[in-house]
Design a protein around this motif. Structure first.
Motif, mmCIF file in Angstrom:
data_model
loop_
_atom_site.group_PDB
_atom_site.id
_atom_site.type_symbol
_atom_site.label_atom_id
_atom_site.label_comp_id
_atom_site.label_asym_id
_atom_site.label_seq_id
_atom_site.Cartn_x
_atom_site.Cartn_y
_atom_site.Cartn_z
ATOM 1 N N SER A 53 0.867 -1.190 0.000
ATOM 2 C CA SER A 53 0.000 0.000 0.000
ATOM 3 C C SER A 53 0.893 1.226 0.000
ATOM 4 N N PHE A 54 0.447 2.261 -0.689
ATOM 5 C CA PHE A 54 1.272 3.464 -0.860
ATOM 6 C C PHE A 54 0.561 4.673 -0.272
ATOM 7 N N TYR A 55 1.298 5.409 0.561
ATOM 8 C CA TYR A 55 0.722 6.502 1.351
ATOM 9 C C TYR A 55 1.194 7.843 0.807
ATOM 10 N N PRO A 56 0.264 8.707 0.386
ATOM 11 C CA PRO A 56 0.629 9.988 -0.242
ATOM 12 C C PRO A 56 0.987 11.073 0.766
ATOM 13 N N THR A 57 1.619 12.123 0.248
ATOM 14 C CA THR A 57 1.986 13.277 1.088
ATOM 15 C C THR A 57 1.374 14.551 0.530
ATOM 16 N N GLY A 58 0.259 14.396 -0.159
ATOM 17 C CA GLY A 58 -0.447 15.558 -0.725
ATOM 18 C C GLY A 58 -1.131 15.152 -2.016
ATOM 19 N N GLU A 59 -1.763 16.120 -2.666
ATOM 20 C CA GLU A 59 -2.567 15.830 -3.851
ATOM 21 C C GLU A 59 -1.709 15.349 -5.024
ATOM 22 N N GLN A 60 -0.563 15.967 -5.227
ATOM 23 C CA GLN A 60 0.294 15.516 -6.350
ATOM 24 C C GLN A 60 0.735 14.080 -6.134
ATOM 25 N N SER A 61 1.136 13.786 -4.914
ATOM 26 C CA SER A 61 1.606 12.446 -4.557
ATOM 27 C C SER A 61 0.477 11.428 -4.712
ATOM 28 N N ARG A 62 -0.726 11.816 -4.320
ATOM 29 C CA ARG A 62 -1.893 10.923 -4.436
ATOM 30 C C ARG A 62 -2.153 10.588 -5.887
ATOM 31 N N GLN A 63 -2.083 11.616 -6.736
ATOM 32 C CA GLN A 63 -2.357 11.378 -8.159
ATOM 33 C C GLN A 63 -1.257 10.527 -8.796
ATOM 34 N N LEU A 64 -0.034 10.713 -8.301
ATOM 35 C CA LEU A 64 1.107 9.920 -8.800
ATOM 36 C C LEU A 64 0.887 8.430 -8.508
ATOM 37 N N ILE A 65 0.430 8.139 -7.311
ATOM 38 C CA ILE A 65 0.201 6.738 -6.903
ATOM 39 C C ILE A 65 -0.920 6.129 -7.743
ATOM 40 N N LYS A 112 6.463 15.444 6.178
ATOM 41 C CA LYS A 112 7.161 15.165 7.443
ATOM 42 C C LYS A 112 6.348 14.204 8.299
ATOM 43 N N ILE A 113 5.018 14.284 8.203
ATOM 44 C CA ILE A 113 4.172 13.349 8.972
ATOM 45 C C ILE A 113 4.419 11.922 8.463
ATOM 46 N N VAL A 114 4.418 11.756 7.138
ATOM 47 C CA VAL A 114 4.632 10.419 6.571
ATOM 48 C C VAL A 114 6.069 9.962 6.820
ATOM 49 N N ALA A 115 7.024 10.861 6.627
ATOM 50 C CA ALA A 115 8.442 10.477 6.813
ATOM 51 C C ALA A 115 8.704 10.017 8.242
ATOM 52 N N THR A 116 8.133 10.733 9.201
ATOM 53 C CA THR A 116 8.411 10.382 10.608
ATOM 54 C C THR A 116 7.594 9.164 11.048
ATOM 55 N N SER A 117 6.640 8.745 10.213
ATOM 56 C CA SER A 117 5.859 7.543 10.553
ATOM 57 C C SER A 117 6.520 6.279 9.997
ATOM 58 N N ALA A 118 7.609 6.463 9.253
ATOM 59 C CA ALA A 118 8.242 5.304 8.595
ATOM 60 C C ALA A 118 9.456 4.839 9.393
ATOM 61 N N ALA A 176 -3.703 33.553 -8.990
ATOM 62 C CA ALA A 176 -3.624 34.920 -8.445
ATOM 63 C C ALA A 176 -3.587 34.811 -6.922
ATOM 64 N N GLY A 177 -2.773 35.619 -6.306
ATOM 65 C CA GLY A 177 -2.710 35.618 -4.841
ATOM 66 C C GLY A 177 -1.819 34.507 -4.333
ATOM 67 N N PRO A 178 -1.820 34.226 -3.024
ATOM 68 C CA PRO A 178 -0.868 33.290 -2.427
ATOM 69 C C PRO A 178 -1.189 31.844 -2.801
ATOM 70 N N ILE A 179 -0.170 31.003 -2.779
ATOM 71 C CA ILE A 179 -0.386 29.565 -2.923
ATOM 72 C C ILE A 179 -1.079 29.079 -1.659
ATOM 73 N N VAL A 180 -2.092 28.215 -1.803
ATOM 74 C CA VAL A 180 -2.758 27.604 -0.650
ATOM 75 C C VAL A 180 -2.387 26.120 -0.668
ATOM 76 N N THR A 181 -1.905 25.606 0.465
ATOM 77 C CA THR A 181 -1.391 24.222 0.483
ATOM 78 C C THR A 181 -2.543 23.206 0.521
ATOM 79 N N ASP A 182 -2.183 21.921 0.425
ATOM 80 C CA ASP A 182 -3.183 20.834 0.509
ATOM 81 C C ASP A 182 -3.902 20.868 1.860
ATOM 82 N N ASN A 183 -3.346 21.607 2.800
ATOM 83 C CA ASN A 183 -3.947 21.677 4.142
ATOM 84 C C ASN A 183 -4.691 22.999 4.358
ATOM 85 N N GLY A 184 -4.808 23.799 3.257
ATOM 86 C CA GLY A 184 -5.527 25.072 3.369
ATOM 87 C C GLY A 184 -4.714 26.164 4.049
#
Ligand code: DER
Length: 235
Positions: A53-65, A112-118, A176-184
């Motif tokens: 099973s593969f665990y993503p670290t955001g939307e790009q990672s999820r789509q990659l999997i 970092k959440i996924v990395a520290t869980s491994a 336009a405007g600031p980047i908003v992360t996968d976590n808002g």
């Protein structure tokens, strides 16, 4: 071409060296290098990867999997004390003590959440990322994920700490405007100079605690994560 071929070579070597066929839980980071990690994993074939099973670290990672036809799973669905077998990710800069700057792709918090869980974290970084001190090659600053309503206060605090021109990361072109992360959240990039390791080889002094504008990585990380409104830092 040299950069892409070295990213691919590093990624394929990392999978060869660190992905055991018996592994079941694999973290997948974000960015462009990790694309080659997923390519190398997919090339192992379904009889190996179908047990994983593969665990993503955001939307790009999820789509990659998903695009690689690998089984997607979420770390929040595991028991809180469960560990992944391994996590692969990239970085923006790596120093000789393997301190990293992360967050160039604005995915640092879930990474970092996924990395520290491994049980093992495998950072895949091509020759451009290696440097004697953090901040020498990656000059955009330390990425910091902040609550939007706290961004201005965090900026003021960073300036008071000696950060050179910290700023909220904007999306131009493309948003336009600031980047908003996968976590808002928002990302602030905070350049610091010089970022010292435990010892400054030129002057031979121990890295400081920021009093004279000189930081060790640990002292700076501790200071940044304690700023109210900061969710995560890319150190
Ligand atoms: O955001 C991150 O920390 C990513 O790992 C990223 O910055 C690495 O990006 P790259 O593999 O495209 O250089």
């Amino acid at each position: 071409a040299l950069v892409e071929s070295s990213k691919k070579a590093a990624a394929f070597q990392a999978v060869k060296d660190y992905l055991e066929s018996t592994f079941q839980h694999v973290g997948i980071g974000s960015g462009s290098t990790v694309v080659y990690v997923v390519e190398a994993i997919a090339e192992l074939g379904a009889d190996i990867t179908s047990k994983m099973s593969f665990y993503p670290t955001g939307e790009q990672s999820r789509q990659l999997i998903l695009a690689a036809g690998l089984r997607l799973a979420y770390i929040q669905d595991l028991p809180p004390d469960a560990s992944l077998d391994v996590a692969f990710d990239g970085a923006d800069e790596v120093d000789e003590d393997l301190n990293l700057i992360k967050g160039g792709g604005a995915c640092l918090t879930q990474e970092k959440i996924v990395a520290t869980s491994a049980k093992k974290f495998v950072c895949v970084a091509d020759f451009r990322k290696i440097s004697p001190r953090l901040g020498t090659s990656w000059k955009k600053g330390i990425p910091i994920e902040v609550l939007p309503m706290a961004a201005d206060r965090v900026l003021a605090e960073l300036k008071a700490m000696g950060s050179l021109n910290p700023r909220v990361r904007s999306g131009l072109p493309g948003k336009a405007g600031p980047i908003v992360t996968d976590n808002g959240m928002l990302i602030i990039d905070a350049p610091f100079s010089p970022l010292l390791l435990s010892k400054d080889t030129e002057s031979g002094i121990e890295g400081g605690d920021g009093e004279d504008g000189i930081w060790t990585v640990d002292a700076l990380a501790q200071r940044l994560i304690n700023i109210v409104g900061v969710a995560e830092i890319g150190l």
